[in-house]
Scaffold this active site. Structure first.
Site, mmCIF file in Angstrom:
data_model
loop_
_atom_site.group_PDB
_atom_site.id
_atom_site.type_symbol
_atom_site.label_atom_id
_atom_site.label_comp_id
_atom_site.label_asym_id
_atom_site.label_seq_id
_atom_site.Cartn_x
_atom_site.Cartn_y
_atom_site.Cartn_z
ATOM 1 N N LYS A 205 0.267 5.572 6.462
ATOM 2 C CA LYS A 205 0.508 4.379 5.903
ATOM 3 C C LYS A 205 0.076 3.046 6.627
ATOM 4 O O LYS A 205 -0.681 2.113 6.474
ATOM 5 C CB LYS A 205 1.990 4.376 5.395
ATOM 6 N N CYS A 259 3.305 -6.101 3.523
ATOM 7 C CA CYS A 259 2.676 -5.143 4.162
ATOM 8 C C CYS A 259 1.783 -5.405 5.388
ATOM 9 O O CYS A 259 1.926 -4.969 6.240
ATOM 10 C CB CYS A 259 2.094 -4.326 2.873
HETATM 11 N N1 SAJ Z 1 -6.606 -10.885 2.208
HETATM 12 C C1 SAJ Z 1 -7.645 -11.609 2.490
HETATM 13 N N2 SAJ Z 1 -8.800 -11.117 2.638
HETATM 14 C C2 SAJ Z 1 -9.374 -10.126 1.800
HETATM 15 C C3 SAJ Z 1 -8.278 -9.296 1.390
HETATM 16 C C4 SAJ Z 1 -6.900 -9.698 1.510
HETATM 17 O O1 SAJ Z 1 -7.505 -12.821 3.235
HETATM 18 O O2 SAJ Z 1 -10.544 -9.751 1.799
HETATM 19 C C5 SAJ Z 1 -5.448 -11.500 2.258
HETATM 20 C C6 SAJ Z 1 -4.538 -11.418 0.922
HETATM 21 O O3 SAJ Z 1 -4.757 -12.757 0.308
HETATM 22 C C7 SAJ Z 1 -3.038 -11.258 1.474
HETATM 23 C C8 SAJ Z 1 -3.047 -10.193 2.272
HETATM 24 O O4 SAJ Z 1 -4.538 -10.328 2.918
HETATM 25 O O5 SAJ Z 1 -2.631 -12.522 1.778
HETATM 26 C C9 SAJ Z 1 -3.011 -8.922 1.951
HETATM 27 O O6 SAJ Z 1 -3.422 -8.778 0.560
HETATM 28 P P1 SAJ Z 1 -4.098 -7.277 0.340
HETATM 29 O O7 SAJ Z 1 -4.451 -7.587 -1.104
HETATM 30 O O8 SAJ Z 1 -4.977 -6.750 1.005
HETATM 31 O O9 SAJ Z 1 -2.933 -6.161 0.180
HETATM 32 P P2 SAJ Z 1 -1.319 -6.260 -0.151
HETATM 33 O O10 SAJ Z 1 -0.447 -6.465 0.827
HETATM 34 O O11 SAJ Z 1 -1.397 -6.812 -1.595
HETATM 35 O O12 SAJ Z 1 -1.221 -4.559 -0.412
HETATM 36 C C10 SAJ Z 1 -1.537 -3.690 0.529
HETATM 37 C C11 SAJ Z 1 -2.447 -2.520 0.150
HETATM 38 N N3 SAJ Z 1 -3.125 -1.962 1.229
HETATM 39 C C12 SAJ Z 1 -4.368 -1.546 1.477
HETATM 40 O O13 SAJ Z 1 -5.177 -2.062 0.760
HETATM 41 C C13 SAJ Z 1 -4.774 -0.845 2.682
HETATM 42 C C14 SAJ Z 1 -1.850 -1.597 -0.767
HETATM 43 O O14 SAJ Z 1 -2.433 -0.591 -1.170
HETATM 44 C C15 SAJ Z 1 -0.413 -1.050 0.079
HETATM 45 O O15 SAJ Z 1 0.352 -0.324 -1.239
HETATM 46 C C16 SAJ Z 1 0.284 -2.282 0.224
HETATM 47 O O16 SAJ Z 1 -0.400 -3.258 1.185
HETATM 48 C C17 SAJ Z 1 1.519 -2.131 0.905
HETATM 49 O O17 SAJ Z 1 2.715 -1.903 0.155
HETATM 50 O O18 SAJ Z 1 1.721 -1.706 2.099
#
Ligand code: SAJ
Length: 408
Positions: A205, A259
């Site tokens: 994870k 996360c």
């Molecule tokens: N973000 C960016 N650029 C991107 C993608 C995301 O700046 O290209 C930012 C988002 O705006 C946000 C942060 O990153 O602030 C996190 O967003 P996210 O959509 O990447 O992830 P989370 O935190 O909503 O969910 C993640 C997911 N993990 C992965 O994709 C590896 C999800 O599958 C997990 O279950 C979750 O963390 C968790 O609970 O750990």
């Protein structure tokens, strides 16, 4: 069975299991959550989830309560924040264990879903035994209980899809613990259930989220480089991503949520000597809000009595989750360091300003059209669907700072 912690992960998990006809008790210390859920209402925004929750509550398959019950299986979905030094704070796991321990009987299964540093599941099991020395972790004993880790992996905003269809990593402290947990998750998860040991499951994870963090840091670093070179970072990434083996993520105002902004620290604090790149990525992403603030300070310094519309304070698009939100922090810091700046916050997913912003007299929550029409500077912080749809002509003559590349 029983789910402990009815937040963004625990409640959907409880509802999915209940929807397969299993009677589920959900336990949460927050009474207002308990009441809301028992009315069949979702206490947060998650597209499509309201229908499922209403149904399982109506069918009597899911009941929320504040006190712990006896059950064959427990899934623990409580927060695992970090302390000042970035090491995990297990206080919520510990209190879940303290509430659960008197109700445990031999043969029970306890699964920890909360994202945790390597070794946490074992430590949780040992704490159970400390409180209940009449039970055993040795699976051949008659009084054995079974403990496993199964990290949650759903993406908030896509939980309905991912809860059922994401592969799950399941690691028991013993082989029977793994098997019992696989049987439990098999009731509602149709994807692959991947068996391993508890420590590898914990690390899997943390590794997934660190992978994403490192890749977002790469995109954020590219945005700084592109600004310096006077080129459009979104065009740059789009072009580079045409290469068949390149898939760069998107830059933004920083990384938020409970996360990705948190989990890599669990690797760093557990193996600081080795986790060099993971730490650097954290620093790059944590530095991005300051960079955005610098741009805003520069823009407002050129305007007399400036009004700024800050679009979005959630940590990402189309959700109401404000945890570790860089956008929220940017707005708060702006208000703190510019007491005469008139800040209009637009956040379509919340009804009131959060406590951390409510005390500032220079911040108000406004609707989108009014905020944009009255603003000199429009700062786009979150790519909510409402912001993507706006009529671009309403932005004419204003200073635009688009941290997500929505209006390029
Ligand atoms: N973000 C960016 N650029 C991107 C993608 C995301 O700046 O290209 C930012 C988002 O705006 C946000 C942060 O990153 O602030 C996190 O967003 P996210 O959509 O990447 O992830 P989370 O935190 O909503 O969910 C993640 C997911 N993990 C992965 O994709 C590896 C999800 O599958 C997990 O279950 C979750 O963390 C968790 O609970 O750990």
């Amino acid at each position: 069975m029983c789910v402990v912690g009815l937040g963004y992960i625990g409640l959907p998990t409880a509802a999915f299991i209940a929807s397969k006809g299993v009677k589920v008790t959900g336990v949460d210390v927050n009474m207002s959550y308990v009441d809301t859920i028992n009315r069949g209402e979702v206490p947060f925004v998650e597209p499509g989830f309201d229908v499922l929750l209403r149904q399982v509550v109506k069918d009597g398959l899911l009941e929320a309560r504040a006190d712990q019950v006896e059950a064959d299986a427990y899934i623990v979905c409580v927060p695992t924040p970090f302390k000042e030094n970035h090491a995990v704070d297990t206080k919520y796991i510990n209190s879940a264990v303290e509430a659960m321990a008197p109700h445990l009987r031999p043969g029970a299964l306890v699964v920890l879903e909360s994202t945790s540093p390597p070794g946490t599941t074992k430590a949780m099991a040992e704490y159970i035994i400390e409180l209940r020395p009449d039970l055993s972790l040795n699976e051949d004993d008659e009084n054995a209980i079974f403990v496993a880790h199964c990290p949650e992996r759903v993406l908030p905003g896509q939980i309905m899809e991912e809860m059922e269809n994401n592969d799950r990593v399941i690691g028991g402290l013993t082989p029977k613990g793994t098997k019992l947990a696989v049987d439990l998750y098999g009731t509602f998860c149709t994807a692959e259930l991947l068996e391993t040991d508890a420590t590898t499951a914990e690390m899997a994870k943390l590794t997934e989220n660190s992978f994403r963090d490192v890749n977002i840091a790469f995109a954020n670093e590219l945005s700084l480089i592109s600004d310096r070179l006077g080129i459009d970072v979104w065009e740059l990434i789009e072009l580079a991503n045409h290469h068949p083996r390149v898939n760069i993520l998107q830059p933004g105002p920083g990384v938020g949520g409970h996360c990705i902004a948190v989990d890599p620290w669990f690797i760093v604090s557990s193996t600081p000597e080795e986790a060099k790149m993971i730490k650097l990525a954290r620093d790059v992403n944590d530095g991005k809000p300051q960079y955005v603030l610098g741009k805003v300070e520069d823009a407002i310094s050129k305007i007399e009595s400036p009004v700024i519309a800050a679009l979005g304070i959630a940590f990402k698009a189309d959700i109401d989750d404000l945890r570790e939100s860089p956008s929220l922090n940017i707005v708060r810091e702006l208000a703190e360091s510019n007491s005469d700046l008139d800040i209009r916050v637009v956040e379509p997913n919340i009804g009131d300003l959060p406590v951390s912003l409510a005390d500032f007299v220079n911040i108000k929550l406004q609707d989108l059209d009014k905020a944009i029409s009255e603003a000199d500077v429009v700062l786009l912080l979150v790519d909510h669907k409402e912001f993507k749809k706006i009529d671009r002509s309403t932005l004419a003559g204003k200073t635009i700072i688009d941290t997500r590349g929505v209006w390029r």
